[in-house]
Scaffold this motif. Structure first.
Motif, PDB file in Angstrom:
ATOM      1  N   SER A 164      43.134  39.735  32.237  1.00  0.00           N
ATOM      2  CA  SER A 164      43.385  39.057  33.510  1.00  0.00           C
ATOM      3  C   SER A 164      42.259  39.369  34.485  1.00  0.00           C
ATOM      4  CB  SER A 164      44.718  39.522  34.102  1.00  0.00           C
ATOM      5  OG  SER A 164      44.603  40.840  34.613  1.00  0.00           O
ATOM      6  N   GLY A 165      42.225  38.601  35.557  1.00  0.00           N
ATOM      7  CA  GLY A 165      41.191  38.805  36.560  1.00  0.00           C
ATOM      8  C   GLY A 165      41.229  40.176  37.195  1.00  0.00           C
ATOM      9  N   ILE A 166      42.416  40.689  37.480  1.00  0.00           N
ATOM     10  CA  ILE A 166      42.483  41.995  38.139  1.00  0.00           C
ATOM     11  C   ILE A 166      42.043  43.102  37.192  1.00  0.00           C
ATOM     12  CG2 ILE A 166      44.920  42.527  37.613  1.00  0.00           C
ATOM     13  CD1 ILE A 166      42.938  43.208  40.899  1.00  0.00           C
ATOM     14  N   VAL A 167      42.321  42.960  35.894  1.00  0.00           N
ATOM     15  CA  VAL A 167      41.853  43.959  34.928  1.00  0.00           C
ATOM     16  C   VAL A 167      40.332  43.967  34.868  1.00  0.00           C
ATOM     17  CG1 VAL A 167      41.768  44.548  32.465  1.00  0.00           C
ATOM     18  CG2 VAL A 167      43.953  44.043  33.555  1.00  0.00           C
ATOM     19  N   LEU A 168      39.717  42.800  34.933  1.00  0.00           N
ATOM     20  CA  LEU A 168      38.258  42.751  34.944  1.00  0.00           C
ATOM     21  C   LEU A 168      37.702  43.465  36.173  1.00  0.00           C
ATOM     22  CD1 LEU A 168      35.691  41.824  33.579  1.00  0.00           C
ATOM     23  CD2 LEU A 168      35.927  39.604  34.724  1.00  0.00           C
ATOM     24  N   HIS A 169      38.338  43.297  37.313  1.00  0.00           N
ATOM     25  CA  HIS A 169      37.932  44.037  38.517  1.00  0.00           C
ATOM     26  C   HIS A 169      38.045  45.541  38.274  1.00  0.00           C
ATOM     27  CE1 HIS A 169      36.933  41.530  41.977  1.00  0.00           C
ATOM     28  NE2 HIS A 169      37.779  40.612  41.531  1.00  0.00           N
ATOM     29  N   ARG A 170      39.135  45.966  37.654  1.00  0.00           N
ATOM     30  CA  ARG A 170      39.340  47.396  37.415  1.00  0.00           C
ATOM     31  C   ARG A 170      38.315  47.957  36.428  1.00  0.00           C
ATOM     32  NH1 ARG A 170      45.801  46.475  36.609  1.00  0.00           N
ATOM     33  NH2 ARG A 170      46.403  46.435  38.826  1.00  0.00           N
ATOM     34  N   LEU A 171      38.023  47.186  35.383  1.00  0.00           N
ATOM     35  CA  LEU A 171      37.042  47.651  34.403  1.00  0.00           C
ATOM     36  C   LEU A 171      35.672  47.822  35.051  1.00  0.00           C
ATOM     37  CD1 LEU A 171      37.910  45.541  31.218  1.00  0.00           C
ATOM     38  CD2 LEU A 171      38.546  47.905  31.711  1.00  0.00           C
ATOM     39  N   TRP A 172      35.321  46.900  35.922  1.00  0.00           N
ATOM     40  CA  TRP A 172      34.036  47.015  36.609  1.00  0.00           C
ATOM     41  C   TRP A 172      34.010  48.253  37.515  1.00  0.00           C
ATOM     42  CZ3 TRP A 172      29.279  46.123  36.160  1.00  0.00           C
ATOM     43  CH2 TRP A 172      28.405  46.084  37.247  1.00  0.00           C
ATOM     44  N   ARG A 173      35.108  48.504  38.173  1.00  0.00           N
ATOM     45  CA  ARG A 173      35.189  49.669  39.061  1.00  0.00           C
ATOM     46  C   ARG A 173      35.089  50.980  38.276  1.00  0.00           C
ATOM     47  NH1 ARG A 173      34.241  52.053  43.814  1.00  0.00           N
ATOM     48  NH2 ARG A 173      35.955  53.320  44.628  1.00  0.00           N
ATOM     49  N   MET A 174      35.652  51.010  37.060  1.00  0.00           N
ATOM     50  CA  MET A 174      35.788  52.247  36.309  1.00  0.00           C
ATOM     51  C   MET A 174      34.821  52.362  35.131  1.00  0.00           C
ATOM     52  SD  MET A 174      38.121  53.958  37.862  1.00  0.00           S
ATOM     53  CE  MET A 174      38.610  55.197  36.654  1.00  0.00           C
ATOM     54  N   ALA A 175      33.768  51.581  35.106  1.00  0.00           N
ATOM     55  CA  ALA A 175      32.884  51.528  33.935  1.00  0.00           C
ATOM     56  C   ALA A 175      32.300  52.888  33.557  1.00  0.00           C
ATOM     57  CB  ALA A 175      31.764  50.524  34.174  1.00  0.00           C
ATOM     58  N   ALA A 176      32.090  53.767  34.524  1.00  0.00           N
ATOM     59  CA  ALA A 176      31.422  55.043  34.236  1.00  0.00           C
ATOM     60  C   ALA A 176      32.366  56.122  33.744  1.00  0.00           C
ATOM     61  CB  ALA A 176      30.684  55.541  35.482  1.00  0.00           C
TER      62      ALA A 176
END
Length: 538
Positions: free
Chosen positions: A204-216
């Motif tokens: 989902s769109g919100i999961v993509l936002h979260r993955l980008w935030r937590m990539a490191a």
């Protein structure tokens, strides 16, 4: 370092490719329209959204944490040539996704195709050469093991299927095909976790936002930033508002408590222990964890001691039945006996939708377990039985630390090759570390066999689904073994519940047809006749 073969497999560097296969036509405006619908007398269409609403409602919902509106839009990606380490450590480390991934169990890996980290300080041309040689060498071992194990697999399968000189050619051909697949399924344990994989991945769109935030936060921060960055770029191409409206930036590694806490612990350790911790941070932890397991694959460490009572009270509450009309034993039998509860026979896994089955949510179980990286990559797909999995950067061991499949353990020639492959993998990884290569890069050379130690918990509802699927002989060997041990321990601790646990054939025998739900993939063994006292040979 020499190859075990005169004609070594040639290494190929995997090139990342991210495509957006399907998406919502108006992802951002659909989210704003959904938010407006909450306070409207009718459903609001995306075409009705104004610029003022995009600005005000978008910011109000995103920054206040009301994120369900951004969950409606889903994006289906094609991810090509990402590493299996990245998939395990980051992409599949949460429950909110769907993936169909290329199988190493039944697809022969003929090409030494693997992720190569970009050059950076500490990882230059010389270190890259060591890295690539180690990957190619692992593929040599894979090829050698595949050949060495096929005969053993054929012999066992021929015995199971009673193949002889008078057998129908189709049965003989089936055994031949299965023997080859079984051989590569086991041989894959020597392949590095850098091996490239390809998948269809939907979030989902919100999961993509979260993955980008937590990539490191994962073991693969550079690869995660690259892959998720490409996914974000593909979404921006079709709907730039979905990301550009918000200041969502990736957290830096030193902001994250996982890494800060480890650094603080190392700083508080005396000088001698600190040196050992820096060299191989997971050695002490691994010994302590293994001692706790006491030789088991999976150890029941905690459970709801009143699980039968809690479950039956919940069952009666759903139906409004007083205890005088339905005892605990009767309620459990109505819930768990497949002869009385057809939900137990459903292959669609409708448990969370069935009111009475939701009573099983109140009983919970926790296990400490040790399985290989490749087995855990499948185990973590049971997303409703979450696990606390290790950060390998923080739990790496200097000495080889791996699992050995039983087909290899029973073949002295294959075992010698396998142990050599394990020694070479750790040697290459340690050589990179000794040269100052960042640990996140060196760990890509670890083999699929690498031991993963985790703690896993789930409700009885979701564990029953998992145990039903994974006590089948077609389940991956280690997950099968872990599931059998878990069922055995639950049977001992709570026999009123445990007697209803087993594979589909055990549940369906004498009740439903066909007994086995695997169709042409039937294992050839009448497991239901002797479960749980049954020996799995391959």
């Amino acid at each position: 370092m020499t190859s075990p073969h005169p004609e070594s497999v040639q290494f190929e560097a995997a090139t990342l490719r991210v495509t957006l296969r399907n998406h919502f036509a108006h992802a951002y405006d659909s989210a704003i329209a959904a938010a407006r619908t909450c306070y409207a007398s009718r459903i609001i269409d995306p075409e009705e959204i104004t610029e003022k609403q995009r600005l005000q409602i978008g910011a109000a919902t995103f920054y206040s944490g009301h994120h369900t509106v951004f969950q409606h839009a889903h994006f289906e990606f094609g991810l090509e040539n990402v590493s299996r380490q990245f998939v395990w450590s980051f992409l599949h480390a949460h429950p909110f996704y769907n993936s169909e991934q290329q199988s190493q169990r039944y697809v022969r890996m003929n090409r030494a195709l693997a992720y190569v980290p970009p050059e950076r300080p500490g990882f230059g041309a010389a270190e890259r050469a060591i890295y690539e040689q180690a990957v190619a060498r692992a593929w040599d071992y894979y090829r050698e093991l595949g050949v060495a194990l096929e005969g053993d697999a054929r012999e066992i399968l021929s015995d199971i299927w009673h193949v002889g000189s008078m057998s129908h050619p189709k049965r003989t051909e089936k055994v031949e095909r299965q023997a080859g697949k079984r051989a590569i399924e086991v041989a894959r344990y020597v392949l590095p976790v850098a091996a490239a994989t390809t998948m269809v991945h939907t979030i989902s769109g919100i999961v993509l936002h979260r993955l980008w935030r937590m990539a490191a936060v994962s073991d693969t921060p550079a690869e995660a930033r690259a892959v998720i960055g490409e996914m974000v770029a593909r979404v921006r191409e079709v709907d730039p508002q979905f990301f550009d409206r918000f200041e969502n930036v990736s957290m830096e590694r030193d902001e994250m408590p996982e890494w800060r806490n480890f650094a603080a612990a190392a700083a508080a350790t005396d000088v001698a222990d600190r040196a050992a911790l820096a060299e191989a941070p997971g050695d002490v932890f691994a010994r302590e964890f293994d001692a706790r397991l006491g030789g088991r694959v999976s150890l029941l460490t905690d459970f709801s001691p009143n699980a039968p009572r809690v479950t039956t009270e919940a069952y009666r509450a759903v139906l409004g039945i007083p205890e005088s009309q339905c005892s605990d034993a009767e309620a459990l039998d109505r819930l768990l006996n497949p002869a009385r509860n057809p939900y137990r026979l459903e292959t669609l896994n409708v448990g969370v939708h069935a009111p009475i089955m939701r009573a099983l949510q109140h009983a919970n179980f926790t296990f400490a377990k040790k399985i290989s990286h490749t087995a855990d990559s499948q185990d973590q797909r049971h997303r409703m039985v979450p696990g606390s999995r290790p950060l390998l950067n923080l739990t790496d061991t200097r000495e080889p630390d791996y699992l050995t499949p039983m087909l290899i353990a029973a073949n002295p020639q294959a075992r010698e090759v396998y142990e050599r492959a394990m020694a070479d993998a750790w040697s290459a990884k340690n050589e990179l570390l000794d040269r100052g290569v960042p640990r996140e890069i060196a760990l890509y050379l670890l083999p699929n066999a690498k031991a993963i130690r985790l703690v896993e918990s789930g409700s009885l509802l979701h564990l029953i689904h998992k145990w039903t699927m994974r006590t089948c002989f077609n389940a991956q060997e280690e997950i099968y073994q872990a599931s059998m041990e878990e069922v055995d321990q639950v049977r001992a601790a709570l026999p009123a519940l445990g007697r209803y646990l087993g594979p589909p054939c055990y549940l369906r025998a004498g009740i439903a047809s066909p007994i086995c739900t695997e169709g042409s993939h039937f294992c050839g063994v009448k497991v239901w006749q002797e479960f749980p006292n049954i020996e799995r040979r391959i």
